[in-house]
Design a protein around this motif. Sequence first.
Motif, PDB file in Angstrom:
ATOM      1  N   SER A   1      -0.423  -1.899  -1.188  1.00  0.00           N
ATOM      2  CA  SER A   1      -0.158  -0.864  -2.176  1.00  0.00           C
ATOM      3  C   SER A   1       1.184  -0.208  -1.895  1.00  0.00           C
ATOM      4  O   SER A   1       1.646  -0.186  -0.755  1.00  0.00           O
ATOM      5  N   THR A   2       1.785   0.345  -2.922  1.00  0.00           N
ATOM      6  CA  THR A   2       2.987   1.158  -2.759  1.00  0.00           C
ATOM      7  C   THR A   2       2.551   2.617  -2.618  1.00  0.00           C
ATOM      8  O   THR A   2       1.403   2.968  -2.928  1.00  0.00           O
ATOM      9  N   GLY A   3       3.467   3.454  -2.194  1.00  0.00           N
ATOM     10  CA  GLY A   3       3.162   4.886  -2.129  1.00  0.00           C
ATOM     11  C   GLY A   3       2.795   5.437  -3.497  1.00  0.00           C
ATOM     12  O   GLY A   3       1.881   6.257  -3.631  1.00  0.00           O
ATOM     13  N   TYR A   4       3.503   4.974  -4.527  1.00  0.00           N
ATOM     14  CA  TYR A   4       3.209   5.414  -5.893  1.00  0.00           C
ATOM     15  C   TYR A   4       1.790   5.017  -6.300  1.00  0.00           C
ATOM     16  O   TYR A   4       1.052   5.805  -6.878  1.00  0.00           O
ATOM     17  N   GLU A   5       1.399   3.796  -5.997  1.00  0.00           N
ATOM     18  CA  GLU A   5       0.053   3.330  -6.345  1.00  0.00           C
ATOM     19  C   GLU A   5      -1.015   4.112  -5.577  1.00  0.00           C
ATOM     20  O   GLU A   5      -2.086   4.402  -6.119  1.00  0.00           O
ATOM     21  N   ILE A   6      -0.710   4.447  -4.334  1.00  0.00           N
ATOM     22  CA  ILE A   6      -1.649   5.263  -3.548  1.00  0.00           C
ATOM     23  C   ILE A   6      -1.814   6.623  -4.216  1.00  0.00           C
ATOM     24  O   ILE A   6      -2.930   7.113  -4.389  1.00  0.00           O
ATOM     25  N   ARG A   7      -0.713   7.231  -4.614  1.00  0.00           N
ATOM     26  CA  ARG A   7      -0.771   8.534  -5.298  1.00  0.00           C
ATOM     27  C   ARG A   7      -1.596   8.428  -6.587  1.00  0.00           C
ATOM     28  O   ARG A   7      -2.407   9.288  -6.890  1.00  0.00           O
TER      29      ARG A   7
ATOM     30  N   LYS B   1      10.885  -1.704  -4.330  1.00  0.00           N
ATOM     31  CA  LYS B   1       9.698  -0.933  -3.966  1.00  0.00           C
ATOM     32  C   LYS B   1       9.211  -1.366  -2.592  1.00  0.00           C
ATOM     33  O   LYS B   1       9.370  -2.512  -2.189  1.00  0.00           O
ATOM     34  N   LYS B   2       8.638  -0.396  -1.890  1.00  0.00           N
ATOM     35  CA  LYS B   2       8.124  -0.615  -0.552  1.00  0.00           C
ATOM     36  C   LYS B   2       6.617  -0.805  -0.655  1.00  0.00           C
ATOM     37  O   LYS B   2       5.910   0.048  -1.189  1.00  0.00           O
ATOM     38  N   ILE B   3       6.155  -1.936  -0.155  1.00  0.00           N
ATOM     39  CA  ILE B   3       4.733  -2.268  -0.230  1.00  0.00           C
ATOM     40  C   ILE B   3       4.139  -2.205   1.168  1.00  0.00           C
ATOM     41  O   ILE B   3       4.668  -2.803   2.102  1.00  0.00           O
ATOM     42  N   TYR B   4       3.045  -1.475   1.282  1.00  0.00           N
ATOM     43  CA  TYR B   4       2.395  -1.257   2.573  1.00  0.00           C
ATOM     44  C   TYR B   4       1.155  -2.132   2.699  1.00  0.00           C
ATOM     45  O   TYR B   4       0.448  -2.380   1.727  1.00  0.00           O
ATOM     46  N   SER B   5       0.893  -2.572   3.934  1.00  0.00           N
ATOM     47  CA  SER B   5      -0.308  -3.343   4.273  1.00  0.00           C
ATOM     48  C   SER B   5      -0.901  -2.769   5.550  1.00  0.00           C
ATOM     49  O   SER B   5      -0.169  -2.321   6.437  1.00  0.00           O
ATOM     50  N   ILE B   6      -2.198  -2.808   5.648  1.00  0.00           N
ATOM     51  CA  ILE B   6      -2.877  -2.319   6.844  1.00  0.00           C
ATOM     52  C   ILE B   6      -2.872  -3.430   7.907  1.00  0.00           C
ATOM     53  O   ILE B   6      -2.971  -4.607   7.579  1.00  0.00           O
ATOM     54  N   THR B   7      -2.749  -3.041   9.152  1.00  0.00           N
ATOM     55  CA  THR B   7      -2.802  -3.995  10.266  1.00  0.00           C
ATOM     56  C   THR B   7      -4.229  -4.025  10.825  1.00  0.00           C
ATOM     57  O   THR B   7      -5.070  -3.196  10.460  1.00  0.00           O
ATOM     58  N   ASP B   8      -4.478  -4.946  11.733  1.00  0.00           N
ATOM     59  CA  ASP B   8      -5.788  -4.978  12.403  1.00  0.00           C
ATOM     60  C   ASP B   8      -6.037  -3.675  13.149  1.00  0.00           C
ATOM     61  O   ASP B   8      -7.146  -3.128  13.120  1.00  0.00           O
TER      62      ASP B   8
END
Length: 182
Positions: A16-22, A67-74
């Motif tokens: 998700s991007t920060g915008y999508e999280i918001r 856009k900056k896309i974030y992913s969760i790590t283990d």
Amino acid sequence: MNVRTLCLSILYEGESTGYEIRRQCVDGECSYFIEASFGSIYPALAKLEDDGLVTSRTEVQSGKPAKKIYSITDAGREAFAQELSMPLGEDMFRSPFLLFARFAHILPREVVEARANEFLQQRIDKLRHIEEATSKPICNASDTWVINYGRAMMELAERHMRSHMHELITLARADSDRDAAE
């Protein structure tokens, strides 16, 4: 719970991007959990990245800013599970409508009736939104449980308004009462 945990919860489901999280925090499924502004989401994401709990990549878009896309790590998944295991704080309920209702007696009856009807319509609209959400494929039984809880809360609020709205309207002052006093 905090914004950091909320970000991890959204990223747990996918990138998700920060915008999508918001957007999820305002209009989406996370809007019922905690409040999160852009001013709190982006610092939380930066800290999560510094801590190695999320990673990011930049995606170039044609004719738009990257856009900056974030992913969760283990490690982020583990930290999220640990956070959920901690004792929960009290649920916080804030309602501008309840502040309005508390002072209904100082307002004209027409205003109180209009705001009460608007509030009732919002509950009806939220119930409709919940019903639409249940018509889509639901990921798991936990999602169903949360949706049903939300439905129960909205149904209760709607029933209470339908049954007791007249009491609130009666508390309001009639314009003729004010004119007579002047």
